[in-house]
Design a protein around this motif. Structure first.
Motif, PDB file in Angstrom:
ATOM      1  N   HIS A  11       0.865  -1.182   0.000  1.00 58.25           N
ATOM      2  CA  HIS A  11       0.000   0.000   0.000  1.00 58.25           C
ATOM      3  C   HIS A  11       0.901   1.231   0.000  1.00 58.25           C
ATOM      4  CE1 HIS A  11      -3.208   2.813   1.255  1.00 58.25           C
ATOM      5  NE2 HIS A  11      -2.264   3.338   2.020  1.00 58.25           N
ATOM      6  N   ASP A  12       0.633   2.168  -0.919  1.00 56.90           N
ATOM      7  CA  ASP A  12       1.473   3.361  -1.011  1.00 56.90           C
ATOM      8  C   ASP A  12       0.654   4.522  -1.566  1.00 56.90           C
ATOM      9  OD1 ASP A  12       3.407   5.265  -1.280  1.00 56.90           O
ATOM     10  OD2 ASP A  12       4.619   4.182  -2.743  1.00 56.90           O
ATOM     11  N   ASN A  13       0.284   5.447  -0.684  1.00 55.23           N
ATOM     12  CA  ASN A  13      -0.421   6.668  -1.091  1.00 55.23           C
ATOM     13  C   ASN A  13       0.512   7.876  -1.150  1.00 55.23           C
ATOM     14  OD1 ASN A  13      -2.987   5.683  -1.592  1.00 55.23           O
ATOM     15  ND2 ASN A  13      -3.730   6.026   0.503  1.00 55.23           N
ATOM     16  N   LYS A  14       1.828   7.625  -1.036  1.00 54.05           N
ATOM     17  CA  LYS A  14       2.827   8.703  -1.081  1.00 54.05           C
ATOM     18  C   LYS A  14       2.680   9.681   0.083  1.00 54.05           C
ATOM     19  CE  LYS A  14       3.884   6.966  -5.107  1.00 54.05           C
ATOM     20  NZ  LYS A  14       5.039   6.039  -5.233  1.00 54.05           N
ATOM     21  N   LYS A  15       2.082   9.220   1.173  1.00 55.17           N
ATOM     22  CA  LYS A  15       1.917  10.056   2.363  1.00 55.17           C
ATOM     23  C   LYS A  15       2.477   9.316   3.568  1.00 55.17           C
ATOM     24  CE  LYS A  15      -2.216  12.383   0.597  1.00 55.17           C
ATOM     25  NZ  LYS A  15      -2.134  11.752  -0.746  1.00 55.17           N
ATOM     26  N   GLN A  16       2.886  10.063   4.579  1.00 56.17           N
ATOM     27  CA  GLN A  16       3.496   9.447   5.745  1.00 56.17           C
ATOM     28  C   GLN A  16       2.451   8.688   6.564  1.00 56.17           C
ATOM     29  OE1 GLN A  16       5.983  12.034   8.035  1.00 56.17           O
ATOM     30  NE2 GLN A  16       6.433  10.502   9.575  1.00 56.17           N
ATOM     31  N   ILE A  17       2.770   7.440   6.867  1.00 51.97           N
ATOM     32  CA  ILE A  17       1.863   6.597   7.647  1.00 51.97           C
ATOM     33  C   ILE A  17       2.047   6.901   9.129  1.00 51.97           C
ATOM     34  CG2 ILE A  17       1.267   4.227   8.266  1.00 51.97           C
ATOM     35  CD1 ILE A  17       2.228   3.389   5.459  1.00 51.97           C
ATOM     36  N   TRP A  18       0.970   7.335   9.767  1.00 53.38           N
ATOM     37  CA  TRP A  18       1.010   7.661  11.189  1.00 53.38           C
ATOM     38  C   TRP A  18       0.497   6.507  12.044  1.00 53.38           C
ATOM     39  CZ3 TRP A  18       1.042  12.853  13.852  1.00 53.38           C
ATOM     40  CH2 TRP A  18       1.816  13.769  13.146  1.00 53.38           C
ATOM     41  N   ARG A  19      -0.583   5.874  11.595  1.00 52.16           N
ATOM     42  CA  ARG A  19      -1.151   4.777  12.382  1.00 52.16           C
ATOM     43  C   ARG A  19      -1.658   3.675  11.453  1.00 52.16           C
ATOM     44  NH1 ARG A  19      -5.545   6.492  16.660  1.00 52.16           N
ATOM     45  NH2 ARG A  19      -5.107   4.414  17.453  1.00 52.16           N
ATOM     46  N   ILE A  20      -1.542   2.435  11.932  1.00 50.03           N
ATOM     47  CA  ILE A  20      -2.103   1.268  11.244  1.00 50.03           C
ATOM     48  C   ILE A  20      -2.969   0.547  12.267  1.00 50.03           C
ATOM     49  CG2 ILE A  20      -1.597  -0.889  10.053  1.00 50.03           C
ATOM     50  CD1 ILE A  20       1.188   0.228   9.490  1.00 50.03           C
ATOM     51  N   ILE A  21      -4.272   0.420  11.978  1.00 54.90           N
ATOM     52  CA  ILE A  21      -5.185  -0.165  12.960  1.00 54.90           C
ATOM     53  C   ILE A  21      -5.937  -1.337  12.330  1.00 54.90           C
ATOM     54  CG2 ILE A  21      -7.048   0.278  14.601  1.00 54.90           C
ATOM     55  CD1 ILE A  21      -6.417   3.263  14.324  1.00 54.90           C
ATOM     56  N   PRO A  22      -5.556  -2.582  12.643  1.00 56.43           N
ATOM     57  CA  PRO A  22      -6.357  -3.726  12.201  1.00 56.43           C
ATOM     58  C   PRO A  22      -7.675  -3.764  12.982  1.00 56.43           C
ATOM     59  CG  PRO A  22      -4.122  -4.384  12.830  1.00 56.43           C
ATOM     60  CD  PRO A  22      -4.346  -2.999  13.353  1.00 56.43           C
ATOM     61  N   THR A  23      -8.773  -4.103  12.320  1.00 57.90           N
ATOM     62  CA  THR A  23     -10.053  -4.201  12.995  1.00 57.90           C
ATOM     63  C   THR A  23     -10.358  -5.649  13.334  1.00 57.90           C
ATOM     64  OG1 THR A  23     -11.543  -4.616  11.112  1.00 57.90           O
ATOM     65  CG2 THR A  23     -10.789  -2.337  11.444  1.00 57.90           C
ATOM     66  N   SER A  24     -11.372  -5.854  14.156  1.00 59.08           N
ATOM     67  CA  SER A  24     -11.771  -7.217  14.521  1.00 59.08           C
ATOM     68  C   SER A  24     -12.472  -7.927  13.374  1.00 59.08           C
ATOM     69  CB  SER A  24     -12.701  -7.173  15.748  1.00 59.08           C
ATOM     70  OG  SER A  24     -13.846  -6.376  15.467  1.00 59.08           O
ATOM     71  N   ASN A  25     -12.817  -7.191  12.317  1.00 60.74           N
ATOM     72  CA  ASN A  25     -13.506  -7.772  11.159  1.00 60.74           C
ATOM     73  C   ASN A  25     -12.598  -7.879   9.936  1.00 60.74           C
ATOM     74  OD1 ASN A  25     -15.890  -8.019  12.625  1.00 60.74           O
ATOM     75  ND2 ASN A  25     -16.594  -5.975  12.061  1.00 60.74           N
ATOM     76  N   LYS A  26     -11.291  -8.081  10.201  1.00 56.66           N
ATOM     77  CA  LYS A  26     -10.313  -8.362   9.141  1.00 56.66           C
ATOM     78  C   LYS A  26     -10.167  -7.228   8.128  1.00 56.66           C
ATOM     79  CE  LYS A  26     -10.868 -13.354   9.607  1.00 56.66           C
ATOM     80  NZ  LYS A  26     -11.169 -14.635   8.929  1.00 56.66           N
ATOM     81  N   LYS A  27     -10.225  -6.036   8.649  1.00 59.61           N
ATOM     82  CA  LYS A  27      -9.955  -4.862   7.828  1.00 59.61           C
ATOM     83  C   LYS A  27      -8.780  -4.106   8.438  1.00 59.61           C
ATOM     84  CE  LYS A  27     -14.813  -4.430   6.484  1.00 59.61           C
ATOM     85  NZ  LYS A  27     -15.283  -5.546   7.332  1.00 59.61           N
TER      86      LYS A  27
END
Length: 275
Positions: A9-25
């Motif tokens: 995944h690359d949107n050319k923006k700085q990643i601040w947070r990555i949050i997996p959900t309980s519903n596999k997202k």
């Protein structure tokens, strides 16, 4: 053991947070380094399918995520741009990509068993409430009695660690070498010119770690390695960032059987660990 790369995944923006959900997202908070605007994207963890990408709320800078519950993202605003205190609750439905409700009178505390627990800041005290997480309607008024709130918050904190997260630990040069994997890490520290310590985690027979190697120009390269301990074989080696001045240790973690890896601050690599 196998390590299968699923997607980047690359949107050319700085990643601040990555949050997996309980519903596999997977929900990502990203920021434009120039404008400081914040963007949110959501993808399916295993397939990489984008459910929405680069979504923005009306407030484009001073906004963040409190929590995600049953495909509902709870956003917050900030009291003042230069102050970290939170205000407002905005409930956003991932599946419909729409705001369900918003309330500027409450501050989010946590969500538990279909209720959002929050408070109003009064002159000398806080008044606590429980809201329906889908509508924002008041279900309970606790007044200024914080006893129940604290008890429920302890349950929420304990439940978090039941969600199969693995975060890296520090390995120091003077740690006891009780286990083959620690002897492996110790050998890396001896062989490489490294600033700081190693960060590692172990899942099954896979050892994953990163370190900051001093380059010929005296800057730092953040290197990540995955080793199959049974076969004594390197399965993956990735430079997470290069030409650094300061240490950047928090670059990977595991949720269930998925490895999340941040590369160059703007790219997310997702791997699946296959037994």
């Amino acid at each position: 053991m196998k390590l299968k790369k699923l997607y980047k995944h690359d949107n050319k923006k700085q990643i601040w947070r990555i949050i997996p959900t309980s519903n596999k997202k997977l929900v990502l908070e990203e920021r434009d380094s120039k404008t400081k605007e914040v963007f949110f994207s959501c993808i399916e963890i295993e397939s990489g399918k984008k459910l929405f990408t680069e979504f923005q709320l009306e407030e484009k800078n001073w906004i963040g995520i409190e929590s995600i519950y049953n495909d509902i993202i709870f956003f917050h605003a900030y009291g003042k741009p230069d102050m970290p205190s939170h205000k407002s609750i905005i409930a956003f439905d991932i599946l419909s990509s729409s705001i369900l409700w918003k309330n500027d009178n409450y501050v989010f505390s946590f969500v538990y068993e279909d209720k959002v627990y929050c408070y109003q800041q009064r002159f000398e005290s806080r008044v606590f409430f429980a809201l329906d997480y889908l509508t924002g309607n008041i279900l309970e008024d606790f007044g200024n009695d914080v006893t129940v709130i604290n008890q429920l918050k302890e349950k929420v904190d304990k439940d978090f660690w039941k969600q199969n997260y693995l975060f890296p630990e520090n390995f120091n040069r003077n740690d006891p070498l009780d286990g083959n994997y620690k002897k492996y890490l110790h050998q890396v520290l001896i062989e490489k010119v490294i600033k700081g310590e190693l960060n590692y985690l172990k899942k099954y027979d896979l050892l994953m770690f990163n370190y900051h190697e001093v380059s010929k120009t005296n800057t730092l390269n953040n290197e990540f390695i995955v080793v199959d301990l049974i076969k004594n074989k390197i399965l993956l080696k990735e430079t997470l960032d290069k030409n650094l001045i300061n240490l950047m240790p928090e670059s990977f973690f595991i949720k269930d059987n998925f490895l999340f890896l941040i590369v160059d601050k703007i790219k997310l690599f997702v791997y699946q660990i296959i037994e």
